[in-house]
Write an enzyme that holds these catalytic residues in place. Structure first.
Site, PDB file in Angstrom:
ATOM      1  N   LYS A  76      18.745 -16.565   7.089  1.00 46.11           N
ATOM      2  CA  LYS A  76      19.872 -16.062   7.700  1.00 46.11           C
ATOM      3  C   LYS A  76      19.722 -16.839   9.064  1.00 46.11           C
ATOM      4  O   LYS A  76      18.669 -16.641   9.927  1.00 46.11           O
ATOM      5  CB  LYS A  76      19.897 -14.684   8.047  1.00 46.11           C
ATOM      6  N   SER A 151      26.768  -9.066   7.186  1.00 41.76           N
ATOM      7  CA  SER A 151      27.063 -10.336   7.793  1.00 41.76           C
ATOM      8  C   SER A 151      26.023 -11.469   6.953  1.00 41.76           C
ATOM      9  O   SER A 151      26.228 -12.392   7.456  1.00 41.76           O
ATOM     10  CB  SER A 151      26.828 -10.075   9.239  1.00 41.76           C
ATOM     11  N   SER A 175      24.322  -5.033   6.332  1.00 40.24           N
ATOM     12  CA  SER A 175      24.457  -6.377   6.014  1.00 40.24           C
ATOM     13  C   SER A 175      23.481  -7.172   5.107  1.00 40.24           C
ATOM     14  O   SER A 175      23.740  -8.315   4.813  1.00 40.24           O
ATOM     15  CB  SER A 175      24.375  -7.037   7.379  1.00 40.24           C
TER      16      SER A 175
HETATM   17  N1  GLN Z   1      29.417  -4.125   8.978  1.00 37.37           N
HETATM   18  C1  GLN Z   1      28.461  -3.533  10.070  1.00 37.37           C
HETATM   19  C2  GLN Z   1      28.914  -4.142  11.575  1.00 37.37           C
HETATM   20  O1  GLN Z   1      30.085  -5.022  11.540  1.00 37.37           O
HETATM   21  C3  GLN Z   1      27.079  -3.978   9.794  1.00 37.37           C
HETATM   22  C4  GLN Z   1      26.709  -5.351  10.072  1.00 37.37           C
HETATM   23  C5  GLN Z   1      25.088  -5.626   9.817  1.00 37.37           C
HETATM   24  O2  GLN Z   1      24.595  -4.718   9.340  1.00 37.37           O
HETATM   25  N2  GLN Z   1      24.656  -6.800  10.731  1.00 37.37           N
HETATM   26  O3  GLN Z   1      28.387  -3.800  12.391  1.00 37.37           O
END
Ligand code: GLN
Length: 483
Positions: A76, A151, A175
């Site tokens: 990532k 994400s 995510s």
């Molecule tokens: N959807 C969550 C957020 O936007 C989690 C994102 C993540 O785990 N990086 O904060």
């Protein structure tokens, strides 16, 4: 060749059926051919990959072995990679070449893994759809009109489309697990402190945790083995021995106590997903597990608490991107204030700016007690609920997401609608617990995930349950048409 799992690749390389160089070339060609449909990569690192593949082949020729030696992966794009762009999905870091490798990157490279590239992601890991990336949205290989989740959506889409067997992700509020669920993968968020955060660009430091995305629990075990461990460079890393995750996969599930929280099945859950989750429970019962209804009474407060704590930490973490030291700088600043304002205004996208504003507000004098402190108290209540539940059960099971992957753009005008998709995943981050999502079936041709949560440092238990489930089901073997 691209259909092989990490475990199959490890066997093939050990038996000298193919070399890492051959495999790497095949996969790089496949990525070049197919990724334009998905947009799952921000950077391809062909030169580095071939160099690492040749080095791995040479190490093997010299008698070395190891499951990750010569195995192709991707990171990532928030794991720092020395001399290679590490963008975090943001214009702010579009020109940033990291001066060092993140611990996770260095550990996997030392184990012989081959980095094919850096995967697309929501900007600064903020999102559940992978639509907030400066490099454009990622498409779900199961239906190119739908989101892959976020994400870590680039890692998920790439692995699901068989562009490579496994990739790293990070999970602050879901995510890893959420995109795994939406693309038919297995994804594991380890216990907070199990995997080093050093060199992992911070979103919300008390919640962030790196982990593996792969097709099977067996592969997650292999990748996690290479990622986990104490790191003196990360003050929240925990000095606990790392078990042999692969060796733990074959335990019997006889007598395993699985808790199913009643709050998980309220309004908001797609009834078709509820049915698939009940089917997975039945499957595990057949394997000897004992099912018990439990309660997590404070779950309803998790989203409001998370969406105060995460933005608060983000607003603090992202203050370093000021156009002075590194990252994007606006053209012709008139003075220092103009430099700050325009560099941040032009460098950050709208979702990141929204989170910074929410976070700065929640932390400001006069509001701190009302929002941030309250949210921290809720966080403790949520953790206590889990501790109570784990006195009675070994694993908690439920849906990973309330809905299957939605259409690209469908939730763009309503950020809160997207935040609500995190309802089942964020509690594990607030409590610091490990969680895994694995394939559990399909709704309208789109994958559905079942989530398992375990007590601290019980990653082995999660992987064991998921592996036994996968030995008896075939959801995880389904391949999206066209890939
Ligand atoms: N959807 C969550 C957020 O936007 C989690 C994102 C993540 O785990 N990086 O904060």
């Amino acid at each position: 060749m691209h259909q092989m799992t990490l475990a199959e690749i490890a066997r093939g390389l050990a038996e000298k059926k193919f070399s890492s160089e051959e495999l790497t070339k095949t996969l790089l060609a496949r990525i070049t051919q197919l990724d334009p449909q998905l947009n799952s990569f921000i950077s391809l690192t062909e030169e580095l990959a071939l160099q690492q593949a040749k080095a791995a082949d040479a190490r093997r020729a010299n008698g070395e072995s190891g499951a990750l030696l010569g195995a192709p992966i991707a990171h990532k794009d928030l794991f720092c990679t020395q001399g290679i762009r590490t963008s975090c999905g943001s214009k702010m870091l579009d020109n940033f070449k990291a001066p060092y490798d993140a611990t996770v990157v260095a550990k996997l490279a030392a184990a012989g893994a081959v980095t094919l590239g850096k995967t697309n992601m929501d900007e600064f890991a903020m999102g559940s759809a992978n639509e907030s990336s400066y490099y454009g949205a990622v498409k779900n290989p199961w239906n190119l009109e739908h989101v892959p989740g976020g994400s870590s959506g680039g890692s998920a889409a790439a692995v699901a489309a068989r562009l490579l067997p496994a990739a790293t992700g990070t999970d602050t509020g879901g995510s890893i697990r959420q995109p795994a669920a939406l693309t038919n993968l297995t994804g594991l968020k380890p216990t907070y402190g199990r995997v080093s955060r050093w060199g992992m660009i911070a979103y919300a430091s008390s919640l962030d945790q790196g982990g593996p995305l792969a097709r099977t629990a067996e592969d997650c075990a292999l990748l996690l083995q290479g990622m986990a461990g104490f790191d003196p460079n990360d003050s929240t890393s925990i000095d606990e021995p790392v078990p042999d995750y692969s060796a733990g996969l074959n335990g019997s599930l006889q007598g395993l106590r699985i808790g199913v929280p009643k709050e998980y099945f309220g309004a908001g859950l797609d009834p078709r997903i509820a049915e698939l989750i009940h089917n997975s429970v039945k499957e595990l019962e057949k394997l000897g597990a004992v099912i018990k209804e439990i309660s997590l009474p404070n779950m309803q407060h998790a989203i409001p608490a998370y969406y105060v704590i995460a933005p608060a930490e983000a607003s603090s973490n992202l203050s370093r991107f000021d156009g002075v030291r590194f990252g994007y700088r606006c053209e012709d600043p008139k003075n220092l204030i103009d430099l700050y304002k325009r560099s941040r205004g032009e460098g950050f996208g709208p979702e990141v700016q929204r989170r910074i504003m929410v976070g700065a507000y929640a932390l400001s004098a006069g509001y701190y007690d009302a929002y941030y402190l309250k949210a921290q108290k809720i966080r403790r209540l949520i953790k206590n609920d889990f501790m109570t539940a784990f006195n009675e059960v070994d694993i908690i099971l439920g849906p990973t997401t309330p809905n299957p992957a939605w259409k690209l753009g469908a939730k763009n005008s309503d950020p809160v609608a997207a935040y609500l998709e995190d309802v089942y995943t964020i509690t594990a981050n607030l409590a610091g617990l490990p969680g895994l999502s694995m394939p559990a079936g399909f709704v309208d041709g789109l994958p559905v995930g079942v989530q398992l949560l375990a007590p601290y440092f019980q990653e082995s238990r999660l992987l064991n349950v998921a592996h036994q489930y996968q030995l008896n089901t075939d959801w995880h073997t389904r391949t999206p048409t066209g890939f």
